[in-house]
Scaffold this motif. Structure first.
Motif, PDB file in Angstrom:
ATOM      1  N   UNK A  15      -1.500  -8.485  19.719  1.00  0.00           N
ATOM      2  CA  UNK A  15      -2.081  -9.057  20.937  1.00  0.00           C
ATOM      3  C   UNK A  15      -2.868  -8.007  21.714  1.00  0.00           C
ATOM      4  N   UNK A  20      -7.451  -7.835  20.562  1.00  0.00           N
ATOM      5  CA  UNK A  20      -8.049  -9.156  20.351  1.00  0.00           C
ATOM      6  C   UNK A  20      -9.339  -9.097  19.540  1.00  0.00           C
ATOM      7  N   UNK A  27       6.433 -16.789  27.434  1.00  0.00           N
ATOM      8  CA  UNK A  27       5.883 -16.786  26.073  1.00  0.00           C
ATOM      9  C   UNK A  27       4.473 -17.346  26.131  1.00  0.00           C
ATOM     10  N   UNK A  28       4.276 -18.579  25.752  1.00  0.00           N
ATOM     11  CA  UNK A  28       2.918 -19.112  25.713  1.00  0.00           C
ATOM     12  C   UNK A  28       2.948 -20.635  25.751  1.00  0.00           C
ATOM     13  N   UNK A  49      -0.323 -28.350  24.323  1.00  0.00           N
ATOM     14  CA  UNK A  49      -1.084 -28.385  23.073  1.00  0.00           C
ATOM     15  C   UNK A  49      -1.607 -29.766  22.732  1.00  0.00           C
ATOM     16  N   UNK A  53      -4.686 -25.443  20.727  1.00  0.00           N
ATOM     17  CA  UNK A  53      -3.957 -24.176  20.771  1.00  0.00           C
ATOM     18  C   UNK A  53      -4.442 -23.323  21.934  1.00  0.00           C
ATOM     19  N   UNK A  54      -3.541 -22.521  22.516  1.00  0.00           N
ATOM     20  CA  UNK A  54      -3.950 -21.699  23.660  1.00  0.00           C
ATOM     21  C   UNK A  54      -4.891 -20.564  23.256  1.00  0.00           C
ATOM     22  N   UNK A  55      -5.780 -20.171  24.182  1.00  0.00           N
ATOM     23  CA  UNK A  55      -6.638 -19.008  23.904  1.00  0.00           C
ATOM     24  C   UNK A  55      -5.804 -17.728  23.868  1.00  0.00           C
ATOM     25  N   UNK A  58      -6.131 -14.955  25.427  1.00  0.00           N
ATOM     26  CA  UNK A  58      -5.820 -14.332  26.716  1.00  0.00           C
ATOM     27  C   UNK A  58      -4.625 -14.986  27.401  1.00  0.00           C
ATOM     28  N   UNK A 101      -1.967 -15.823  26.067  1.00  0.00           N
ATOM     29  CA  UNK A 101      -0.756 -15.250  25.487  1.00  0.00           C
ATOM     30  C   UNK A 101      -0.636 -13.754  25.772  1.00  0.00           C
ATOM     31  N   UNK A 133      -0.059 -10.087  27.436  1.00  0.00           N
ATOM     32  CA  UNK A 133       0.868  -9.550  28.446  1.00  0.00           C
ATOM     33  C   UNK A 133       0.205  -9.429  29.823  1.00  0.00           C
ATOM     34  N   UNK A 170      -2.189 -11.301  31.312  1.00  0.00           N
ATOM     35  CA  UNK A 170      -2.261 -12.593  32.004  1.00  0.00           C
ATOM     36  C   UNK A 170      -0.862 -13.051  32.433  1.00  0.00           C
ATOM     37  N   UNK A 171       0.107 -12.900  31.542  1.00  0.00           N
ATOM     38  CA  UNK A 171       1.478 -13.351  31.836  1.00  0.00           C
ATOM     39  C   UNK A 171       2.100 -12.548  32.981  1.00  0.00           C
ATOM     40  N   UNK A 218     -11.598 -26.287  28.872  1.00  0.00           N
ATOM     41  CA  UNK A 218     -10.214 -25.824  28.657  1.00  0.00           C
ATOM     42  C   UNK A 218      -9.749 -24.972  29.836  1.00  0.00           C
ATOM     43  N   UNK A 265       7.782 -11.352  31.303  1.00  0.00           N
ATOM     44  CA  UNK A 265       6.712 -10.464  31.769  1.00  0.00           C
ATOM     45  C   UNK A 265       6.212 -10.759  33.181  1.00  0.00           C
ATOM     46  N   UNK A 315       1.955  -4.557  34.519  1.00  0.00           N
ATOM     47  CA  UNK A 315       0.937  -4.458  33.463  1.00  0.00           C
ATOM     48  C   UNK A 315      -0.381  -4.737  34.163  1.00  0.00           C
ATOM     49  N   UNK A 338      -7.615  -8.494  31.957  1.00  0.00           N
ATOM     50  CA  UNK A 338      -7.342  -9.492  30.926  1.00  0.00           C
ATOM     51  C   UNK A 338      -8.515  -9.520  29.952  1.00  0.00           C
ATOM     52  N   UNK A 339      -8.223  -9.382  28.673  1.00  0.00           N
ATOM     53  CA  UNK A 339      -9.295  -9.454  27.678  1.00  0.00           C
ATOM     54  C   UNK A 339      -9.550 -10.922  27.374  1.00  0.00           C
ATOM     55  N   UNK A 351       1.292 -12.404  18.060  1.00  0.00           N
ATOM     56  CA  UNK A 351       2.008 -13.608  18.454  1.00  0.00           C
ATOM     57  C   UNK A 351       2.661 -14.336  17.271  1.00  0.00           C
TER      58      UNK A 351
END
Lengths: 213, 107
Positions: free
Chosen positions: A11, A14, A121-122, A126, A131-133, A135, A137, A139, A141-142, A201, B7, B12, B16-17, B67
């Motif tokens: 991750x 990318x 997680x992510x 769905x 499926x999620x992009x 970004x 998923x 760390x 962004x989360x 999206x 998280x 962190x 964001x990429x 992932x």
């Protein structure tokens, strides 16, 4: 299973190649092939089931969610049903929700903006967005969305007035969210198909606003 | 105690990429495998179980794996725990696949 963390894409990278890399397959790839073959031999499913599952995945795109948003904007009775039960409202549009967890529709207003994250997680809707992009998923962004939501939105080019409350919702395995953006100015009189084209999206995750026509 | 996967609010602070990243064949197959195993008609692995397998990975693996690499290792753990496959037959199969692919690539 071992392997040096830098031997394979992660991750954190990318920009890793989309196509399978040349050279010997990774331990992860070998593991997937071995497990799949054993499960097929044991009769749990057939090779054709795997292919079919991938086809279903490829066919599930954010266009499903955009249709829901467009109908939400134009049909007050549908809006009420969607706010009461998002899953039933999506199923009403012919979207397969049979294995989907609970879906909550979050309506943005002039004073309230929602952003969806999954800090653990992510988790992602769905069935209506695909499926999620990558970004979503990541760390960064989360970790950051819950403590610096305006900073995160700014990176997506979204800036909201100070008097707009930003509400961050954290998805779980059992409950997913879809954001209905504010209907943009100048969209009066547009039909559902055209309205759906204003929604992406990222808009339905809450990191961007609906496009103005 | 905070789990490695938890998280929210962690320091962190990197950007964001936002680069888009199409799914690889490997990622699609792992996803399909999990969907098939968790389908109510089979009920082999529940989503909660998948998460437990991911969240108990050692920290170096959690952050070292991508992932879907986390997923396939969790699926492996659960299938072994449940006795759906044995460690022995899995290891033998992995070596068999390795040899087969090596032979195919030199053909």
């Amino acid at each position: 299973m071992s392997g040096h963390p830098h031997d394979h894409h992660s991750d954190h990278d990318p920009h890793a190649p989309v196509e399978e890399v040349e050279g010997p397959p990774s331990e992860h790839v070998l593991l997937e092939i071995a497990l799949r073959e054993l499960l097929i031999e044991k009769g749990l499913f057939a090779a054709a089931d795997v292919t079919r599952q991938i086809e279903i995945m490829d066919a599930t795109t954010p266009e499903q969610g955009a249709r829901l948003v467009a109908k939400f904007w134009t049909d007050p009775a549908y809006r009420q049903r969607a706010l009461a039960d998002g899953k039933a409202a999506a199923a009403e549009l012919g979207i397969d929700m049979s294995v989907a967890p609970k879906l909550v529709i979050l309506e943005n207003t002039a004073r309230l903006h929602h952003v969806v994250v999954c800090t653990l997680c992510s988790c992602y809707p769905r069935a209506v967005l695909g499926l999620p992009p990558a970004w979503y998923k990541s760390p960064a962004y989360r970790a950051r969305t819950v403590k610096d939501s305006r900073g995160v939105l700014a990176e997506f080019g979204t800036s909201l007035p100070d008097d707009v409350e930003i509400r961050v919702v954290d998805s779980t395995a059992d409950c997913r969210y879809l954001v209905v953006p504010v209907r943009p100015h100048g969209s009066e009189g547009m039909d559902e198909a055209a309205l759906a084209g204003l929604v992406t999206r990222d808009t339905m995750i809450g990191v961007t606003l609906a496009r103005e026509p | 105690m905070r789990g490695v996967h938890d998280l929210g609010g962690q320091p962190i602070d990197e950007e964001i990429d936002r680069a888009e990243h199409a799914q690889t064949f490997f990622e699609k197959r792992v996803d399909a495998l999990m969907r098939l195993l968790s389908d109510p008609s089979r009920g082999v692995i529940r989503v909660d179980e998948l998460r437990r397998g991911v969240e108990t990975l050692p920290e170096k693996d959690y952050f070292g794996y991508s992932y879907y690499e986390r997923w396939i290792h969790s699926i492996r753990l659960l299938l072994l725990e449940k006795g759906v496959v044995s460690e022995d037959e899995l290891n033998r199969r992995i070596e068999g696949v390795r040899k087969r692919l090596a032979a195919e690539s030199t053909r």
